[in-house]
Design an enzyme around this catalytic site. Structure first.
Site: not given
Length: 654
Positions: A143, A301
């Site tokens: 991320e 995710e």
């Protein structure tokens, strides 16, 4: 096969638990796990000293069980010894505040010295596991930009200057682009330039815009550096990083990242406070597919139930985990993964749900995990198929950044909420939508919606105009075409770049005050915005204001253009009014709305097969006319299929 799994953090658990993990993964049908994301401190507890024994054992057990691994570079959070030795690596906010270790991402990507440490760790991982049978995918960092999208340190300042020199070539060109004649901001040398740190009043808007561009590019450069090491050592292993494509992630221009990822991977989490979170989920899935250029992508995710980071973290209702997962699949995902496999017992994310919860296997969450694994196996034939849409929404990160800069006509003019409002109106009619950048090939679309494209280049404006000339119905909304890519106003009247296309000229932007509303001649209520707008010959006023300061002036216009039409919406309509306008556009474009009562999306294969995904978000059963074979229940659909309340059906048509 549609891959299934999640983040796996075995370093948090003893050996007996790791052994149990593999057994339970097999029960659940897990095929792929991400490993090593936050394990730098375990793998290199002291500089130059490595402990790979535990990871070797984990990968060997996964390989023996037939479970593949997306192996991380382990660089997502530097170990304490590194930031203690090199505090100059720590990121800095605009006001000079240093972000210290203790959480994660406590590093500045523009630090050449830090990058060398990250590249060294990346190479160590690649060389050790390059031939491991479990290795299927490289997961670079994690991320990127999630917590530090902008760093204002001296390292960032030096990198920003290099970026500006590469972009503009000369300081004279920089001065022209930034409009530095205003407020005595002229530069004589690139060395005088700083990031837009905290200043007495509004920083230069183009400086802010370029710093946002630079920051996105600098994060991408950091990814590329690690990717290049991996590609050198393991040229046949695909490489990705997990993006965060949603209406809540602003500062990375992911369209510019796409070509550097072998597969587009996305992390997405719904907001518990949003009663229509499933609509934003669908938008984000379509945006991910847009960044992927229409190719299948992977959901890296999402959550089985509650998360830990919202003010109030609600557990998912019965059926919600399956609905959310299969909505992503319906919209192009060929992998469904979660954060995380086993719910942590300690740390900041211990209340974040997982595939295996704190309470163990005698739980609804675990039963949902097993159920989803079975559903994905039943849908294996869908892998590799694509979603095809005839409607598009133009989405642009620099336009988002530019729209929400300071010192504008109205702070109430924001970007992602308007994009989502137009998307929701199409979603309500089950019109499948591609989310594309303004430079995309628009020639195949019957309907193109362009919300609040404040910044636009000449080339992109011409691309949008060409879509109308070639037969599309094009809707442009307020505060579009106002400025060029340098945030310089396009003179001659608003909406600037789109004046000729739309056949309108606004002499004054009429921002409405908080709580102020106006009414259109069809009874629609509107707020936030209006314009004093003149129409060129051939342009008609479809709706007008009936009250307020601009009573009698146009609010919605239409102009025939070539084989198509160009519409302009000069105010923010309420939901019902926007739905009526959208319905008119759908009809004009010749699009056929999908079935009512369920979310419906079709994936198609090159061999002619197609699969209709039906997701019922309501409390009542829905009957949909379709013929084929329903895969989740392995039953024929003879002219219709009944989708129970809160359930999903997937029909192979024909």
């Amino acid at each position: 096969m549609i891959q299934y799994g999640g983040d796996y953090n075995p370093e948090q658990w003893p050996l007996a638990t790791r052994i149990e993990d593999v057994e339970l993964m097999q029960q659940a049908g897990v095929t792929l796990v991400s490993v090593g994301i936050f394990s730098w401190a375990q793998l290199e507890p002291r500089e130059g000293e490595h402990d790979f024994g535990w990871l070797d054992d984990v990968l060997d057990r996964l390989a023996a069980a037939g479970i593949k691994v997306a192996l991380a570079t382990a660089t997502a959070s530097p170990p304490p010894w590194l930031t203690r030795k090199h505090p100059e690596f720590l990121p800095v906010l605009a006001d000079g505040t240093v972000l210290h270790p203790g959480g994660r991402q406590a590093y500045r990507v523009s630090s050449p010295a830090y990058r060398q440490y990250a590249l060294r760790m990346t190479r160590t991982m690649a060389e050790r596991y390059q031939d491991h049978p479990a290795l299927a995918l490289w997961h670079v960092d994690n991320e990127l930009g999630c917590h530090v999208p902008h760093d204002y340190s001296d390292d960032a300042a030096a990198a920003f200057r290099r970026w500006l020199e590469a972009r503009y070539g000369t300081v004279e060109a920089l001065n022209a682009a930034w409009g530095t004649a205003f407020w005595s901001q002229r530069y004589d040398d690139f060395d005088e330039v700083l990031p837009p740190r905290s200043a007495p009043t509004y920083p230069n808007p183009t400086q802010q815009l370029d710093f946002a561009r630079f920051s996105s590019d600098e994060l991408l450069t950091h990814y590329r550096a690690m990717r290049d090491v991996l590609r050198e050592v393991t040229p046949n292993i695909p490489i990705t990083t997990n993006l965060m494509l949603s209406t809540g992630t602003k500062w990375m221009d992911y369209f510019s990242w796409a070509d550097d990822l072998d597969v587009i991977a996305n992390d997405h989490y719904t907001r518990a406070s949003d009663p229509e979170a499933h609509v934003e989920l669908a938008f984000s899935a379509d945006l991910t597919r847009g960044v992927a250029g229409g190719d299948p992508w992977m959901l890296m995710e999402h959550s089985t139930s509650a998360v830990n980071w919202q003010p109030r973290n609600r557990s998912k209702r019965p059926g919600e985990m399956l609905r959310h997962s299969l909505t992503h699949v319906a919209r192009g995902a060929d992998a469904v993964m979660f954060f995380q496999w086993r719910q942590s017992a300690a740390g900041a994310e211990k209340f974040h749900s997982a595939m295996l919860p704190h309470a163990g296997t005698d739980t609804d969450v675990w039963r949902n995990t097993v159920e989803l694994g079975a559903a994905l196996r039943a849908l294996s034939e869908v892998e590799g198929s694509r979603v095809r849409a005839r409607a598009a929404i133009v989405f642009d990160y620099p336009a988002w950044w530019g729209t929400e800069l300071d010192s504008h006509p109205s702070a109430a003019v924001t970007y992602p909420d308007r994009v989502l409002a137009h998307y929701r109106a199409l979603w309500q009619r089950n019109v499948t939508v591609d989310i594309v950048p303004p430079s995309a090939d628009l020639s195949g679309y019957a309907l193109v919606v362009v919300p609040t494209l404040y910044l636009v280049s000449d080339a992109d404006a011409a691309n949008i105009a060409a879509a109308a000339a070639e037969g599309a119905s094009v809707l442009v909304t307020y505060f579009s075409g106002i400025a060029d890519e340098h945030d310089h106003i396009r003179l001659g009247g608003y909406p600037g770049a789109f004046r000729d296309l739309l056949g309108v000229r606004s002499e004054e932007l009429w921002a409405l005050q908080e709580g102020e509303t106006v009414t259109l001649d069809d009874g629609t209520a509107a707020d936030v915005w209006s314009e004093q707008m003149h129409l060129a010959p051939g342009t008609e006023a479809v709706r007008t204001f009936t009250d307020g300061d601009l009573a009698g002036w146009p609010a919605l216009t239409r102009r025939p253009v070539g084989e198509g039409a160009a519409w302009y919406l000069a105010t923010r309509l309420d939901a019902d009014g926007l739905q009526r306008v959208t319905d008119d556009l759908i009809a004009e474009a010749g699009l056929t709305p999908g079935p009512e009562g369920v979310e419906a999306v079709r994936r198609s294969a090159d061999d002619g097969r197609s699969w209709l995904f039906l997701v019922n978000h309501t409390d009542a059963a829905a009957t949909v006319p379709v013929t084929g074979h329903e895969l989740l229940r392995d039953a024929p659909a003879r002219g219709r299929v009944v989708v129970p309340a809160g359930a999903v059906a997937v029909v192979r048509e024909g």
